[in-house]
Design a protein around this motif. Structure first.
Motif, PDB file in Angstrom:
ATOM      1  N   VAL A  60      14.426   7.273 -14.584  1.00 45.85           N
ATOM      2  CA  VAL A  60      15.759   7.757 -14.209  1.00 45.85           C
ATOM      3  C   VAL A  60      16.110   9.047 -14.944  1.00 45.85           C
ATOM      4  CG1 VAL A  60      18.240   7.244 -14.296  1.00 45.85           C
ATOM      5  CG2 VAL A  60      16.642   5.532 -13.448  1.00 45.85           C
ATOM      6  N   VAL A  87      10.776  -3.477  -4.610  1.00 49.66           N
ATOM      7  CA  VAL A  87      11.906  -3.058  -5.436  1.00 49.66           C
ATOM      8  C   VAL A  87      12.076  -4.086  -6.538  1.00 49.66           C
ATOM      9  CG1 VAL A  87      14.355  -2.500  -5.446  1.00 49.66           C
ATOM     10  CG2 VAL A  87      12.980  -2.014  -3.417  1.00 49.66           C
ATOM     11  N   PHE A  98      14.397   4.321  -4.440  1.00 51.32           N
ATOM     12  CA  PHE A  98      14.407   3.350  -5.523  1.00 51.32           C
ATOM     13  C   PHE A  98      13.673   3.981  -6.698  1.00 51.32           C
ATOM     14  CE2 PHE A  98      14.441   1.109  -1.505  1.00 51.32           C
ATOM     15  CZ  PHE A  98      15.537   0.283  -1.653  1.00 51.32           C
ATOM     16  N   VAL A  99      14.366   4.087  -7.831  1.00 47.33           N
ATOM     17  CA  VAL A  99      13.797   4.745  -9.004  1.00 47.33           C
ATOM     18  C   VAL A  99      13.679   3.719 -10.122  1.00 47.33           C
ATOM     19  CG1 VAL A  99      14.056   6.641 -10.654  1.00 47.33           C
ATOM     20  CG2 VAL A  99      14.946   6.891  -8.319  1.00 47.33           C
ATOM     21  N   PRO A 100      12.448   3.482 -10.605  1.00 47.86           N
ATOM     22  CA  PRO A 100      12.290   2.575 -11.750  1.00 47.86           C
ATOM     23  C   PRO A 100      13.078   3.106 -12.949  1.00 47.86           C
ATOM     24  CG  PRO A 100      10.174   3.037 -10.729  1.00 47.86           C
ATOM     25  CD  PRO A 100      11.174   3.982 -10.118  1.00 47.86           C
ATOM     26  N   PRO A 101      13.673   2.222 -13.755  1.00 47.56           N
ATOM     27  CA  PRO A 101      14.540   2.662 -14.846  1.00 47.56           C
ATOM     28  C   PRO A 101      13.873   3.606 -15.836  1.00 47.56           C
ATOM     29  CG  PRO A 101      14.158   0.280 -14.948  1.00 47.56           C
ATOM     30  CD  PRO A 101      13.546   0.778 -13.689  1.00 47.56           C
ATOM     31  N   VAL A 122      19.116   2.538  -7.286  1.00 49.33           N
ATOM     32  CA  VAL A 122      19.075   2.717  -5.839  1.00 49.33           C
ATOM     33  C   VAL A 122      20.013   3.861  -5.477  1.00 49.33           C
ATOM     34  CG1 VAL A 122      19.440   1.629  -3.593  1.00 49.33           C
ATOM     35  CG2 VAL A 122      18.652   0.255  -5.534  1.00 49.33           C
ATOM     36  N   ASP A 143      15.945  -1.424 -10.863  1.00 46.62           N
ATOM     37  CA  ASP A 143      15.700  -0.124 -10.233  1.00 46.62           C
ATOM     38  C   ASP A 143      17.030   0.517  -9.848  1.00 46.62           C
ATOM     39  OD1 ASP A 143      13.000  -0.516 -10.442  1.00 46.62           O
ATOM     40  OD2 ASP A 143      12.620  -0.697  -8.290  1.00 46.62           O
TER      41      ASP A 143
END
Length: 99
Positions: A37, A16, A31-34, A22, A20
């Motif tokens: 999004v 993570v 967890f999503v990388p920016p 959450v 990121d």
């Protein structure tokens, strides 16, 4: 114990990164990388609108599930869905931009 602020961390088998997004619920944590999004939120909007439209069609009582679930088979329904999707996405984006 090692500690740090704004450093990558390992949770289970996943790294993570700082920044990121959450998101968690009973089912788990994501967890999503920016940089992804917006894409994830746009897809979630489309899924929500599709479910909303499908429920609306069921409530009308004129269609069987096989006619509207997934992607409608009838070209007329497909066009109606595309128009509904565009209208609702425009409304959603307008609401977000006004906040």
């Amino acid at each position: 114990m090692l500690t740090g602020i704004n450093v990558p961390i390992r949770i289970g088998g996943v790294t993570v990164m700082p920044g990121d997004l959450v998101v968690g619920d009973r089912e788990g944590v994501y967890f999503v990388p920016p940089q992804f999004v917006k894409e994830v939120l746009d897809h979630a909007d489309e899924t929500h609108i599709h479910d909303e439209w499908t429920k609306k069609k069921f409530d009308e009582g004129k269609y069987k599930s096989s006619e509207i679930c997934g992607s409608p088979k009838d070209p007329k329904l497909q066009e109606e869905y595309r128009e509904y999707l565009k209208k609702r996405l425009d409304e959603t984006h307008e609401q977000r931009s006004s906040k």
